[in-house]
Design a protein around this motif. Structure first.
Motif, short mmCIF file in Angstrom:
data_model
loop_
_atom_site.label_atom_id
_atom_site.label_comp_id
_atom_site.label_asym_id
_atom_site.label_seq_id
_atom_site.Cartn_x
_atom_site.Cartn_y
_atom_site.Cartn_z
N ARG A 250 -13.43 52.79 20.91
CA ARG A 250 -12.00 52.58 20.53
C ARG A 250 -10.95 51.92 21.26
NH1 ARG A 250 -14.65 57.51 18.35
NH2 ARG A 250 -14.20 58.56 19.88
N ALA A 254 -8.65 48.89 20.07
CA ALA A 254 -7.26 49.24 19.78
C ALA A 254 -6.44 48.07 20.64
CB ALA A 254 -6.75 50.40 20.37
N ASP A 258 -3.65 45.40 19.51
CA ASP A 258 -2.43 45.24 20.22
C ASP A 258 -2.36 43.78 20.52
OD1 ASP A 258 -1.85 47.95 19.65
OD2 ASP A 258 -2.55 48.45 21.92
N ASP A 272 -3.22 54.27 11.47
CA ASP A 272 -4.44 54.43 12.38
C ASP A 272 -5.46 53.47 12.03
OD1 ASP A 272 -3.31 56.60 13.39
OD2 ASP A 272 -3.96 58.04 11.89
#
Length: 279
Positions: A250, A254, A258, A272
């Motif tokens: 995860r 992420a 980003d 989310d």
């Protein structure tokens, strides 16, 4: 409940979906209707909202975050699993930026990584991933960006590796590379999303525990692929991250999102990424 399920004919996909499609695990009343297509075709179908659940490249998913949420099971992440940039002969980094490059799709994670490694490379043309090696050999392109089983076959055809974009990602970030994941429509009720995730995790676990069980289904869709290549493919892309992303997986996903937002590749978003974990 019927669920349309998109995935590619690649061995890693057919390997993990075999059990849930052929009643080898408890599907909790879900009936999956398979849609088997090339990953870029699946990306395009998802942009049209045509699939309830589907395999997506993480690059495409980054653009579809308002419509789809990531399941915790089924992803292709790992180390030393990235796309390769290949050619008939060595090219300098400067020559690569000017080269005619065949890519497996605009929204593939491979193309995203190519843009990170060679941001000035602009002469890119989309081809079906299985046609790229041949197009480079024929001289129609100076270089090709290969994915899937082609990473096991290019050298035998006399092609050379210019860059390993997975290695580039790992050296740059220190994280496993997120290639593709399984997503579900956000419009599905949350209990249904979580049920799909449970069933998929069960299917992955079954395949990992009984690796011979999916063999017929994998072979059916592997076309002329040699069995050794077929299993190399599975062993490379199916691992513990496929069973469950976990905190490390995860974090890598992420970070990818980003970075894509920071570079303006996708719009800034606050949603989310994945479905909520069950308590």
């Amino acid at each position: 409940m019927k669920v349309t399920l998109g995935f590619s004919p690649c061995p890693n996909d057919t390997f993990i979906f075999d059990a849930l499609l052929h009643n080898k695990v408890d599907t909790e009343g879900l009936i999956f209707e398979p849609v088997i297509a090339d990953v870029e075709e699946l990306n395009q179908m998802a942009f049209r909202g045509a699939l309830d659940v589907t395999k997506l490249s993480y690059h495409a998913f980054a653009h579809l975050l308002p419509e789809y949420a990531l399941l915790h099971a089924g992803s292709a992440l790992g180390n030393k699993v990235g796309p390769l940039l290949i050619a008939k002969s060595e090219l300098s980094p400067q020559a690569i930026t000017q080269a005619r490059i065949a890519i497996p799709g605009k929204y593939t994670t491979a193309n995203f990584l190519l843009a990170l490694a060679y941001p000035e490379a602009a002469q890119k043309t989309e081809l079906l991933f299985s046609e790229i090696e041949g197009a480079v050999l024929e001289g129609r392109f100076d270089a090709g960006l290969i994915i899937h089983e082609n990473r096991f076959t290019y050298a035998d055809k006399g092609l050379v590796k210019l860059a390993d974009l997975g290695d580039f990602w790992e050296r740059t970030t220190g994280m496993p590379i997120p290639l593709g994941g399984i997503v579900a429509k956000r419009s599905l009720p949350l209990p249904a999303q979580q049920r799909i995730n449970r069933v998929l995790a069960r299917s992955v676990a079954f395949a990992l525990s009984y690796p011979e069980a999916p063999k017929a289904f994998v072979r059916e869709h592997a076309q002329e692929m040699e069995e050794e290549v077929m299993y190399k493919h599975i062993n490379l892309y199916v691992n513990e991250f496929t069973r469950d992303l976990g905190d490390t997986g995860r974090q890598a996903v992420a970070f990818l999102f980003d970075m894509a937002m920071q570079k303006g590749i996708i719009p800034q978003q606050e949603l989310d990424i994945w479905i909520p974990l069950e308590q």
